[in-house]
Design a protein around this motif. Structure first.
Motif, PDB file in Angstrom:
ATOM      1  N   PHE A 176      41.321 -49.169 137.168  1.00 33.74           N
ATOM      2  CA  PHE A 176      40.674 -49.976 136.142  1.00 33.74           C
ATOM      3  C   PHE A 176      39.504 -50.735 136.753  1.00 33.74           C
ATOM      4  O   PHE A 176      39.585 -51.227 137.880  1.00 33.74           O
ATOM      5  N   GLU A 203      35.737 -49.170 127.274  1.00 32.34           N
ATOM      6  CA  GLU A 203      36.101 -50.118 126.224  1.00 32.34           C
ATOM      7  C   GLU A 203      34.895 -50.391 125.340  1.00 32.34           C
ATOM      8  O   GLU A 203      33.744 -50.129 125.710  1.00 32.34           O
ATOM      9  N   MET A 254      45.565 -43.892 138.097  1.00 28.40           N
ATOM     10  CA  MET A 254      44.699 -44.631 137.194  1.00 28.40           C
ATOM     11  C   MET A 254      44.054 -45.805 137.934  1.00 28.40           C
ATOM     12  O   MET A 254      44.710 -46.510 138.693  1.00 28.40           O
ATOM     13  N   LEU A 306      38.070 -55.739 130.474  1.00 26.61           N
ATOM     14  CA  LEU A 306      38.159 -54.370 130.955  1.00 26.61           C
ATOM     15  C   LEU A 306      36.902 -53.603 130.588  1.00 26.61           C
ATOM     16  O   LEU A 306      36.495 -53.579 129.416  1.00 26.61           O
ATOM     17  N   ASN A 329      40.508 -42.066 135.425  1.00 23.22           N
ATOM     18  CA  ASN A 329      41.522 -41.138 135.921  1.00 23.22           C
ATOM     19  C   ASN A 329      40.834 -40.067 136.751  1.00 23.22           C
ATOM     20  O   ASN A 329      39.749 -39.617 136.414  1.00 23.22           O
TER      21      ASN A 329
END
Lengths: 112, 117
Positions: free
Chosen positions: A33, A58, A31, A45, A50
């Motif tokens: 971010f 978001e 993962m 965020l 992935n």
């Protein structure tokens, strides 16, 4: 812990253009971010990426504006598209590794 | 939804003294992680300390320690023998432990710490 190489460290871009930010991790991670951070403020965020699947965005962030690529377990890119001065910010990538989260050194983007 | 609150936007401390940064959080979960991250002017986010909610013992890393009060949902950071290099933005963050594939952090707004010589 992982080491992340984030490029570019800073850029000044013309409005209406696009910038692609790269993050290379020295180990495989599931993962990744992507964050935006206004100077002196907290992290927001943008999306979670992935490998092998579409990124999860978001609220307030859309794929057309912030397309993300995650071609393998060690690399990801974030593109800031059709930039405006409001996109001027610091952009950071991050991964979960072992004890905690590791971050890239950030990209300071200025849109003029 | 979980929230993290840092009520002190700015703090200052004299070199060699001790300072405590506050963090409270709101959650209905019983199993989670709490973090303190430091961000100096270089922008690099650095993990200071991590606490697992199921552990009653407060985490400690050299001059950094936490006071974790689970019932009160409080997670303060104490910096002892403050050094000039401790000057930075400090962020408190929360992550659910049982979130399946969702490992995103919930961030506080940060506390800017100045260290005076």
């Amino acid at each position: 812990s992982a080491v992340i190489s984030q490029k570019p460290s800073r850029d000044i871009c013309q409005r209406g253009t696009s910038l692609t930010i790269q993050c290379q991790v020295d180990s495989q991670v599931t993962m990744m971010f992507w964050y935006r951070q206004q100077p002196g403020q907290s992290l927001t965020l943008i999306a979670t990426a992935n490998q092998g699947s579409e990124a999860t965005y978001e609220s307030g962030f859309v794929i057309d504006k912030f397309p993300i690529s995650r071609p393998n377990l060690t690399f990801s890119t974030l593109t800031v598209s059709n930039m405006s001065p409001e996109d001027s910010s610091i952009y950071l990538c991050s991964v979960v590794m072992g004890y905690g989260y590791t971050f890239g050194s950030g990209t300071r983007l200025t849109v003029v | 939804a979980q929230t993290v609150t840092q009520s002190q936007p700015e703090m200052s401390v004299q070199e060699a003294e001790t300072v405590t940064l506050s963090c409270t959080y709101d959650t209905s979960e019983s199993d989670y992680y709490l973090f303190w991250y430091k961000q100096p002017p270089s922008r690099q986010m650095i993990l200071v300390i991590r606490q697992e909610a199921y552990k009653q013992q407060n985490a400690t890393e050299n001059r950094f320690s936490v006071n974790f009060q689970k019932a009160a949902k409080s997670f303060s950071l104490k910096i002892s023998d403050s050094q000039l290099g401790d000057a930075a933005m400090y962020f408190c963050a929360y992550r659910s432990r049982n979130a399946g594939n969702n490992r995103k952090l919930i961030w506080g707004l940060g506390t800017s710490l100045a260290v005076n010589p």
